[in-house]
Design an enzyme around this catalytic site. Structure first.
Site, PDB file in Angstrom:
ATOM      1  CD  GLU A  32      -2.571   1.625   0.125  1.00  0.00           C
ATOM      2  OE1 GLU A  32      -2.374   2.760  -0.356  1.00  0.00           O
ATOM      3  OE2 GLU A  32      -3.367   0.803  -0.362  1.00  0.00           O
ATOM      4  CD  GLU A 201     -25.787  13.024 -16.383  1.00  0.00           C
ATOM      5  OE1 GLU A 201     -25.434  12.489 -17.445  1.00  0.00           O
ATOM      6  OE2 GLU A 201     -25.163  12.903 -15.310  1.00  0.00           O
ATOM      7  CB  ALA A 266     -19.028  13.922  -9.811  1.00  0.00           C
ATOM      8  CG  ASP A 308     -12.660   0.500  -8.789  1.00  0.00           C
ATOM      9  OD1 ASP A 308     -13.520  -0.340  -8.458  1.00  0.00           O
ATOM     10  OD2 ASP A 308     -12.552   1.610  -8.229  1.00  0.00           O
ATOM     11  CB  ALA A 316     -16.578  -1.066  -1.958  1.00  0.00           C
ATOM     12  CG  HIS A 441     -47.891  -3.377   9.785  1.00  0.00           C
ATOM     13  ND1 HIS A 441     -47.955  -2.481   8.740  1.00  0.00           N
ATOM     14  CD2 HIS A 441     -48.688  -2.872  10.773  1.00  0.00           C
ATOM     15  CE1 HIS A 441     -48.758  -1.487   9.076  1.00  0.00           C
ATOM     16  NE2 HIS A 441     -49.223  -1.707  10.303  1.00  0.00           N
TER      17      HIS A 441
END
Length: 462
Positions: A32, A201, A266, A308, A316, A441
């Site tokens: 890492e 968008e 993003a 990824d 994840a 319920h």
């Protein structure tokens, strides 16, 4: 210095693979370069949920009157909110450190690179290089915020998700480019905290991978809290030289120039494939992804890739599942390949979104004759009592066999409800079996049973 397995990258794919390998008796090390837990624990899934929880608490306080409680003078301490989020992330990273020790996994801090003949090179922060031997190496190097060629991030005014988590002060205005999970989660967070937010968008709907009905509901819910939404639009250029960014947006009606303190990009992610030895060793890639088989083997013996950086959903829980399958196969077990058609997707804005399987549009395109059931939370007793009536559960069934083809939810806490339908699909449960499974319920989860009943003309509470 000799290992059965070295994992490069300690995100939810890498650290889970390492732990499973250790459980199966493999001598394991993990490499890492920054913080154990990777982006998810340190800069992604976990700290964003901490921010969103603070926003939710602030929203509750601001609407306390709706619940018969008077609160005066509530204000958000933005620095304290960010500090709490970082504290949650640090705690989780320390938890991974503990798991590494508990499972006797060696942690090699530095930048990992595969070499020929089962060798891994690790370059430490001080520049020193050590070489290790491994029978097997798993690449789990993850991704990062994608930069558009014409929109450069400066980390101050034009930012990615990482900077969005640690801004020094709350901006008065923000433009969010892209309305996938990251975009809408930050849009909700900042809008709730008091920032004027505009979403731009490119596609016809926000959260474009979701069922159209979900997209339309989120659009309505976001407009209620003052978020401006521009679909079929794209950011063409940004002038960040002044106090405010001047953002040129191309729309169907022509170009507009918007102003905002911060622009958050993003628009997806890029894979971390640079410098890890792929070219030197000859590992095959295609369009920024490592090519692997169903057990994550690359074309080079002893080298594997998960998460990824391979095809499949960049989530994840997908990376974790891939890591476990990969390691179990290495250890000589016979794991089932992952069914990528039964992966839940969750978005943690408010209202939350959760889905699995086909959208209504995709089911029709695939040639299915379908039954669709929908139950709105406005008809749910628990939702009314909670003051969270926005949203619905929508289920799509194959009319011939009753197979659940897809489930799409938007509403309070639906990310906690979707697993029922993932399991139902795994077990090949039919619509009638869901209807006849008694749901408690009052709960939000009753809406699943009611939506199934609606598909078959048996709904009670509509």
């Amino acid at each position: 210095m000799n290992y059965d397995l070295i994992v490069i990258g300690s995100g939810p794919g890498g650290y889970v693979a390492a732990i499973r390998a250790a459980q199966l008796g493999l001598k394991t090390a993990i490499v890492e370069k920054e913080s154990l837990g990777g982006i998810c624990l340190n800069w992604g899934c976990i700290p964003t949920k901490a921010l969103l929880k603070s926003a939710q608490v602030f929203e509750y306080i601001n609407h306390a009157n709706d619940y018969g409680i008077k609160v005066n003078g509530a204000e958000a301490d933005f620095e304290a909110v960010v500090k709490r989020s970082r504290g949650v992330a640090d705690g989780m990273s320390k938890g991974i450190q503990f798991l590494m020790k508990k499972n006797k996994i060696d942690v090699l801090m530095g930048f990992g690179k595969i070499k020929k003949a089962g060798k891994v090179e690790v370059k430490a922060a001080d520049g020193s290089i050590k070489e290790y031997e491994a029978k097997h190496t798993i690449l789990a190097t993850g991704g990062r915020s994608r930069e558009l060629p014409h929109i450069k991030q400066d980390g101050k005014k034009v930012i990615g998700y990482r900077e969005a988590m640690t801004l020094p002060k709350m901006p008065k205005s923000m433009i969010v480019m892209g309305s996938g999970a990251i975009g809408v989660e930050f849009a909700y967070f900042y809008a709730t905290m008091g920032t004027k937010v505009t979403i731009v968008e490119f596609m016809d709907n926000i959260v474009p991978v979701e069922d159209e009905d979900v997209s339309k509901q989120l659009n309505r819910s976001f407009k209620k809290i003052g978020i401006d939404i521009m679909t079929k639009s794209s950011v063409e250029k940004i002038d960040s030289s002044g106090d405010l960014c001047k953002v040129t947006v191309k729309t169907e009606a022509g170009e507009k120039v918007l102003e905002a303190e911060i622009v958050l990009s993003a628009v997806g992610y890029s894979t971390n494939l640079e410098g890890i030895g792929l070219e030197e060793v000859g590992v095959k890639t295609d369009k920024g992804r490592v090519l692997v088989d169903e057990f994550y083997k690359t074309n080079i013996a002893g080298v594997y890739a998960i998460g990824d950086i391979v095809a499949g959903q960049a989530l994840a829980h997908v990376a974790s599942a891939e890591g476990i399958i990969c390691v179990e196969n290495i250890a000589g077990h016979h794991p089932q390949p992952l069914n990528y058609g039964n992966i839940p997707g969750c978005t943690y804005c408010s209202p939350e979104i959760a889905s699995v399987g086909m959208t209504e549009k995709k089911a029709k395109e695939a040639g299915y004759e379908i039954k669709v059931g929908k139950f709105p939370f406005s008809a749910s007793g628990k939702a009314s009592a909670s003051g969270a009536k926005d949203g619905f559960v929508k289920l799509i069934f194959d009319a011939k066999y009753g197979e659940l083809l897809g489930a799409h939810m938007i509403g309070n806490n639906v990310t906690e409800m979707i697993a029922e339908l993932v399991v139902a699909r795994k077990l090949e449960t039919t619509g009638m079996e869901i209807i006849k499974s008694v749901h408690p319920h009052p709960t939000m989860s009753e809406a699943i049973m009611e939506a199934a009943a609606d598909a078959y003309g048996e709904v009670i509470h509509l």
